[in-house]
Design a protein around this motif. Structure first.
Motif, mmCIF file in Angstrom:
data_model
loop_
_atom_site.group_PDB
_atom_site.id
_atom_site.type_symbol
_atom_site.label_atom_id
_atom_site.label_comp_id
_atom_site.label_asym_id
_atom_site.label_seq_id
_atom_site.Cartn_x
_atom_site.Cartn_y
_atom_site.Cartn_z
ATOM 1 N N VAL A 214 0.831 -1.215 0.000
ATOM 2 C CA VAL A 214 0.000 0.000 0.000
ATOM 3 C C VAL A 214 0.869 1.271 0.000
ATOM 4 O O VAL A 214 1.005 1.949 -1.022
ATOM 5 C CB VAL A 214 -0.999 -0.004 1.186
ATOM 6 N N ASP A 215 1.501 1.592 1.130
ATOM 7 C CA ASP A 215 2.226 2.871 1.233
ATOM 8 C C ASP A 215 3.462 2.890 0.331
ATOM 9 O O ASP A 215 4.316 2.015 0.399
ATOM 10 C CB ASP A 215 2.646 3.101 2.682
ATOM 11 N N GLY A 216 3.538 3.891 -0.515
ATOM 12 C CA GLY A 216 4.667 4.009 -1.438
ATOM 13 C C GLY A 216 4.456 3.204 -2.706
ATOM 14 O O GLY A 216 5.278 3.241 -3.619
ATOM 15 N N THR A 217 3.349 2.450 -2.757
ATOM 16 C CA THR A 217 3.031 1.638 -3.945
ATOM 17 C C THR A 217 1.667 2.060 -4.496
ATOM 18 O O THR A 217 1.585 2.572 -5.612
ATOM 19 C CB THR A 217 3.033 0.135 -3.575
ATOM 20 N N ARG B 294 0.935 7.524 -2.154
ATOM 21 C CA ARG B 294 2.178 8.273 -1.925
ATOM 22 C C ARG B 294 2.500 8.318 -0.434
ATOM 23 O O ARG B 294 1.591 8.420 0.391
ATOM 24 C CB ARG B 294 2.036 9.707 -2.435
ATOM 25 N N ILE B 295 3.789 8.239 -0.102
ATOM 26 C CA ILE B 295 4.215 8.409 1.287
ATOM 27 C C ILE B 295 3.964 9.865 1.682
ATOM 28 O O ILE B 295 4.299 10.789 0.944
ATOM 29 C CB ILE B 295 5.722 8.103 1.427
ATOM 30 N N THR B 296 3.316 10.034 2.834
ATOM 31 C CA THR B 296 3.054 11.392 3.304
ATOM 32 C C THR B 296 3.843 11.616 4.587
ATOM 33 O O THR B 296 4.360 10.673 5.183
ATOM 34 C CB THR B 296 1.547 11.584 3.600
ATOM 35 N N ARG B 297 3.930 12.857 5.033
ATOM 36 C CA ARG B 297 4.693 13.170 6.237
ATOM 37 C C ARG B 297 4.076 12.472 7.448
ATOM 38 O O ARG B 297 4.767 12.031 8.339
ATOM 39 C CB ARG B 297 4.713 14.698 6.449
ATOM 40 N N VAL B 298 2.750 12.374 7.451
ATOM 41 C CA VAL B 298 2.029 11.698 8.536
ATOM 42 C C VAL B 298 1.226 10.559 7.900
ATOM 43 O O VAL B 298 0.450 10.799 6.973
ATOM 44 C CB VAL B 298 1.071 12.697 9.235
ATOM 45 N N PRO B 299 1.438 9.292 8.342
ATOM 46 C CA PRO B 299 0.816 8.143 7.669
ATOM 47 C C PRO B 299 -0.709 8.232 7.558
ATOM 48 O O PRO B 299 -1.292 7.760 6.582
ATOM 49 C CB PRO B 299 1.203 6.943 8.552
ATOM 50 N N VAL C 51 -5.297 6.658 -1.437
ATOM 51 C CA VAL C 51 -5.200 5.931 -2.700
ATOM 52 C C VAL C 51 -6.007 6.721 -3.725
ATOM 53 O O VAL C 51 -7.168 7.063 -3.474
ATOM 54 C CB VAL C 51 -5.754 4.494 -2.549
ATOM 55 N N SER C 52 -5.399 7.012 -4.875
ATOM 56 C CA SER C 52 -6.056 7.870 -5.868
ATOM 57 C C SER C 52 -7.280 7.179 -6.464
ATOM 58 O O SER C 52 -7.388 5.948 -6.472
ATOM 59 C CB SER C 52 -5.066 8.215 -6.994
ATOM 60 N N VAL D 106 4.637 6.070 -7.549
ATOM 61 C CA VAL D 106 3.213 5.698 -7.519
ATOM 62 C C VAL D 106 2.518 6.086 -8.836
ATOM 63 O O VAL D 106 1.587 5.409 -9.276
ATOM 64 C CB VAL D 106 2.521 6.364 -6.300
ATOM 65 N N ASP D 107 2.990 7.145 -9.509
ATOM 66 C CA ASP D 107 2.397 7.534 -10.790
ATOM 67 C C ASP D 107 2.503 6.405 -11.810
ATOM 68 O O ASP D 107 1.548 6.128 -12.554
ATOM 69 C CB ASP D 107 3.097 8.781 -11.356
#
Ligand code: MG
Length: 273
Positions: free
Chosen positions: A28-31, A34-39, A44-45, A253-254
């Motif tokens: 999920v995260d980073g796949t 996008r990784i955000t400053r706060v999880p 998910v787009s 992620v794009d």
């Protein structure tokens, strides 16, 4: 990533997913997000959700495989027909409930005690302590000196009475605390491949713990007739080992959205519902 390289990854994944029954597994995260400053703020787009929705209708199995808790992943993706493996392979969504792996269940109190002790003893600004039941994560992305925060946390974990029963895995600016068991994203994916008797399996991931799944699928491919393909999602702070070991790579992620979109479009055309 050059256009040609993405096309090659799309073609390789399509070939594996044409081998039925087939499954698609994605971190999920980073796949998928996008990784955000706060999880908590990661999303998910709409494009990725739409592609996943089509894929769940056409492929035999589509599963999110994440370090997040299952409930958290379900909240982010919101697709009921998808499968969810959470807590780095230690729990899964099954028949309408979260099922902690039977081997991990006895370790829950130990993990929670270790997590409580760390959150009470390590006082550094910018740390995010995330208790997830059978595992815990401590994010140091927002610490003023992330490298120093990581060192301090590793020392504190070493000093815990339960240290020898713990396994620490590292990700992008995060330490994960797990029970010391031979359970990870790799064992979870292989278990699902066997359970569903899949003959083709694609895995997509961006981080250190995804390496377990990439390796496990490569081992499965070498020792059985299951076709597999492991995709690394590249990022500036991602682990170089994953890029080296994976069967193919995409840029961020794009590119995952382009990849899933292409797979969904083709699946909608060629694969029966
Ligand atoms: Mg990830």
């Amino acid at each position: 990533m050059s256009h040609g390289r993405l096309e090659a990854v799309i073609a390789a994944c399509q070939a594996v997913l044409d081998t039925r029954p087939c499954g698609l597994f994605a971190d999920v995260d980073g796949t998928l997000s996008r990784i955000t400053r706060v999880p908590d703020t990661a999303v998910v787009s709409a494009g990725i959700k739409a592609a996943l929705m089509t894929l769940t209708e056409r492929l035999d199995l589509v599963v999110a495989v994440t370090g997040r808790g299952v409930d958290d992943a379900r909240r982010m993706i919101g697709l009921d027909r998808m499968g969810y493996v959470g807590n780095h392979g230690l729990e899964r969504w099954q028949e309408g409930q979260v099922l902690v792996h039977p081997k991990a269940q006895p370790s829950v109190p130990m993990i929670q005690a270790a997590f409580r002790q760390l959150s009470q003893t390590v006082h550094l600004s910018g740390l995010i302590f995330e208790g997830k039941g059978v595992s815990a994560s401590i994010h140091y992305r927002l610490a003023p000196d992330p490298a120093a925060a990581r060192q301090r946390l590793l020392q504190a974990i070493d000093a815990l009475a339960s240290a020898s029963a713990l396994r620490v895995t590292e990700g992008r600016m995060v330490l994960n605390l797990l029970p010391r068991l031979a359970l990870d994203k790799g064992s979870a994916v292989v278990e699902l491949v066997r359970q569903h008797q899949l003959r083709g399996a694609v895995f997509i991931g961006d981080d250190m713990t995804d390496l377990d799944a990439v390796r496990a699928l490569q081992h499965l491919r070498a020792t059985s007739d299951v076709r597999t393909f492991g995709v690394a999602v590249l990022s500036p702070d991602g682990p170089p080992e994953l890029a080296q070991l994976a069967d193919g790579a995409v840029e961020g992620v794009d590119d995952v959205e382009l990849l899933l979109g292409a797979l969904a479009t083709r699946a909608a055309k060629h694969l029966p519902r």
